[in-house]
Design an enzyme around this catalytic site. Sequence first.
Site, PDB file in Angstrom:
ATOM      1  CE  LYS A   1      -1.544   1.730   4.075  1.00 50.45           C
ATOM      2  NZ  LYS A   1      -1.181   3.151   4.122  1.00 50.45           N
ATOM      3  CG  ASN A   2       2.816   2.423   3.469  1.00 48.63           C
ATOM      4  OD1 ASN A   2       1.691   2.913   3.451  1.00 48.63           O
ATOM      5  ND2 ASN A   2       3.365   1.920   4.565  1.00 48.63           N
TER       6      ASN A   2
ATOM      7  CB  CYS B   1      -2.950   6.340  11.294  1.00 49.73           C
ATOM      8  SG  CYS B   1      -3.378   4.827  10.416  1.00 49.73           S
TER       9      CYS B   1
ATOM     10  NE  ARG C   1       0.977  10.831   9.758  1.00 49.64           N
ATOM     11  CZ  ARG C   1       0.569   9.720   9.152  1.00 49.64           C
ATOM     12  NH1 ARG C   1      -0.613   9.210   9.435  1.00 49.64           N
ATOM     13  NH2 ARG C   1       1.342   9.121   8.257  1.00 49.64           N
TER      14      ARG C   1
ATOM     15  CG  ASP D   1       3.758   1.778   8.953  1.00 44.69           C
ATOM     16  OD1 ASP D   1       3.470   2.667   9.766  1.00 44.69           O
ATOM     17  OD2 ASP D   1       3.620   1.918   7.723  1.00 44.69           O
TER      18      ASP D   1
ATOM     19  NE  ARG E   1      -6.373   4.114   6.130  1.00 41.46           N
ATOM     20  CZ  ARG E   1      -5.342   4.622   6.782  1.00 41.46           C
ATOM     21  NH1 ARG E   1      -5.384   4.749   8.079  1.00 41.46           N
ATOM     22  NH2 ARG E   1      -4.279   5.023   6.147  1.00 41.46           N
TER      23      ARG E   1
HETATM   24  C1  UD1 Z   1       5.698   7.054   7.638  1.00 41.03           C
HETATM   25  C2  UD1 Z   1       6.840   6.075   7.603  1.00 41.03           C
HETATM   26  C3  UD1 Z   1       6.721   5.275   6.359  1.00 41.03           C
HETATM   27  C4  UD1 Z   1       5.361   4.630   6.328  1.00 41.03           C
HETATM   28  C5  UD1 Z   1       4.266   5.673   6.506  1.00 41.03           C
HETATM   29  C6  UD1 Z   1       2.888   5.071   6.582  1.00 41.03           C
HETATM   30  C7  UD1 Z   1       9.129   6.439   8.434  1.00 41.03           C
HETATM   31  C8  UD1 Z   1      10.304   7.344   8.415  1.00 41.03           C
HETATM   32  N1  UD1 Z   1       8.077   6.816   7.668  1.00 41.03           N
HETATM   33  O1  UD1 Z   1       5.761   7.864   6.491  1.00 41.03           O
HETATM   34  O2  UD1 Z   1       7.742   4.323   6.258  1.00 41.03           O
HETATM   35  O3  UD1 Z   1       5.225   4.022   5.108  1.00 41.03           O
HETATM   36  O4  UD1 Z   1       4.506   6.410   7.680  1.00 41.03           O
HETATM   37  O5  UD1 Z   1       2.604   4.591   7.842  1.00 41.03           O
HETATM   38  O6  UD1 Z   1       9.122   5.443   9.098  1.00 41.03           O
HETATM   39  N2  UD1 Z   1       7.463  15.207   9.354  1.00 41.03           N
HETATM   40  C9  UD1 Z   1       7.473  16.568   9.582  1.00 41.03           C
HETATM   41  N3  UD1 Z   1       7.292  17.393   8.509  1.00 41.03           N
HETATM   42  C10 UD1 Z   1       7.103  16.941   7.252  1.00 41.03           C
HETATM   43  C11 UD1 Z   1       7.089  15.540   7.027  1.00 41.03           C
HETATM   44  C12 UD1 Z   1       7.275  14.698   8.099  1.00 41.03           C
HETATM   45  O7  UD1 Z   1       7.631  17.014  10.703  1.00 41.03           O
HETATM   46  O8  UD1 Z   1       6.927  17.737   6.340  1.00 41.03           O
HETATM   47  C13 UD1 Z   1       7.663  14.272  10.484  1.00 41.03           C
HETATM   48  C14 UD1 Z   1       6.405  13.430  10.758  1.00 41.03           C
HETATM   49  O9  UD1 Z   1       5.500  14.118  11.586  1.00 41.03           O
HETATM   50  C15 UD1 Z   1       7.022  12.212  11.395  1.00 41.03           C
HETATM   51  C16 UD1 Z   1       8.352  12.051  10.656  1.00 41.03           C
HETATM   52  O10 UD1 Z   1       8.648  13.327  10.129  1.00 41.03           O
HETATM   53  O11 UD1 Z   1       7.262  12.465  12.750  1.00 41.03           O
HETATM   54  C17 UD1 Z   1       8.327  11.025   9.521  1.00 41.03           C
HETATM   55  O12 UD1 Z   1       7.319  11.401   8.627  1.00 41.03           O
HETATM   56  P1  UD1 Z   1       7.163  10.769   7.203  1.00 41.03           P
HETATM   57  O13 UD1 Z   1       8.244   9.806   6.910  1.00 41.03           O
HETATM   58  O14 UD1 Z   1       6.892  11.860   6.243  1.00 41.03           O
HETATM   59  O15 UD1 Z   1       5.839  10.012   7.409  1.00 41.03           O
HETATM   60  P2  UD1 Z   1       5.094   9.306   6.370  1.00 41.03           P
HETATM   61  O16 UD1 Z   1       5.406   9.716   4.991  1.00 41.03           O
HETATM   62  O17 UD1 Z   1       3.705   9.432   6.809  1.00 41.03           O
END
Ligand code: UD1
Length: 419
Positions: free
Chosen positions: A22-23, A117, A122, A306, A400
């Site tokens: 999915k990711n 989630c 975020r 995850d 999901r």
């Molecule tokens: C994360 C997981 C990813 C997983 C996805 C779905 C990691 C590093 N990332 O990705 O492997 O596929 O969840 O569950 O394990 N952040 C900021 N500002 C930004 C972007 C991110 O502060 O602009 C922070 C987020 O709040 C978080 C961290 O950085 O604390 C990692 O975020 P990110 O990797 O972007 O999260 P996802 O893409 O959602």
Amino acid sequence: MNKIVVNGGRRLSGEVTVGGSKNAALPILFGGIVTGDVCTFSNLPRVSDVLQTLEILKFLGARIRFLQSGDVRVDYSSVRAACAPCTLTSAIRGSTYLLGAMLARFGKAELGGAGGCDFGSRPIDQHLLGFERMGAVVTCRESGVVLEAPNGLHGATIPLAMPSVGATANLMIAASLTEGETEIRNAAAEPHVAALAAFLGDAGARITGVGTDTICVQGVPKLHGTHNAIIPDMIEAGTYLCAGVACGGPVRVRAVCPEHLTPLLDAFSKMGAQIETGARSITVTAPKGYQCTDIVTGPFPAFPTDLHPQMAALFCLGNRASGEGSVTELVFESRFRYIEELRLMGAAVSVRDRCAFIQPSSLQAKKLRSPDLRGGAALLLAALATNGQSEITNASTIGRGYEHLEAKLRALGAHITVF
Ligand code: UD1
């Protein structure tokens, strides 16, 4: 999927064929917008996040066909410069990828809201900072965010504050179709980031440095359609392997990339589970139980956030686990909502800051509510390993990310019904 009823306490064993990630699928499906052409996808998981993505693309004008072969054909040539309604985009986190894709293709992108989630705040500040460096004007309104680049974008050096998967993917998508060279520093190296880079590369993008902390994208004026086979879902695979450890096994997951799961397999080894790895399969068994261990999540190649809730569930199981375990969550600020539900079953967990300390204890079957996708998977594992009938409501959160969940768990011998 509304509710899952489990009669737990049975040994699980057998084989599961893992579906597409999915990711990986979400950024690739949205990233296809920059091709402006026809792309076909195989191994696309039919989970609700993917179906929602296809709905959003359809709204934007993409023509989607489910082929007899099981592949999905998406014609992006008819996508128009429009803003998808918040009612569609706010259901999934992946809709943030519309920003990079629409901005690069049309010089304008608008997003009313993105879901996913609830792990605390975020933010997408790193995505926006990157787009600004590439020449976009960012306007944040109460109704959402608007990006404009009427004169086009340009290549830039973008140092990310953290290796964000979302920001790395979004900027890679935009930079593929942007004149000049874009360098993303402190880039994420997750397998799904590499999968997106491979898809964009097959569509004509010039991307180097994938898997390192610096990704370079040499923009091209035009991309073209391609075929993409979505990579195996390492989180789905990891969840079934956890089921094997929790419920004895042996459980074999097939059609996986074992190298994506190294941190999980390392943890299983420390726990005393037996692991057998083939070229595309992994088998685990823990007939006599296992030791708890300590998990610390982080960006790839560290332990994936995850899979943390599933491991926490394993450490709670007094009938299977011994010692004490801990889970330290360093990626998201608040990812412990599922622990409240495990406590209802009798789990002994204390949370301090970003760390959960777990003492295995005798659990009881209960009525539970899934708080989010992987937290729900953790509750399901606890229910499978605990004698008696448990019920998990709000199960659509689990739907999901897990395709054919009921059939796959039944094939392992679980007594489970999904309503
Ligand atoms: C994360 C997981 C990813 C997983 C996805 C779905 C990691 C590093 N990332 O990705 O492997 O596929 O969840 O569950 O394990 N952040 C900021 N500002 C930004 C972007 C991110 O502060 O602009 C922070 C987020 O709040 C978080 C961290 O950085 O604390 C990692 O975020 P990110 O990797 O972007 O999260 P996802 O893409 O959602």
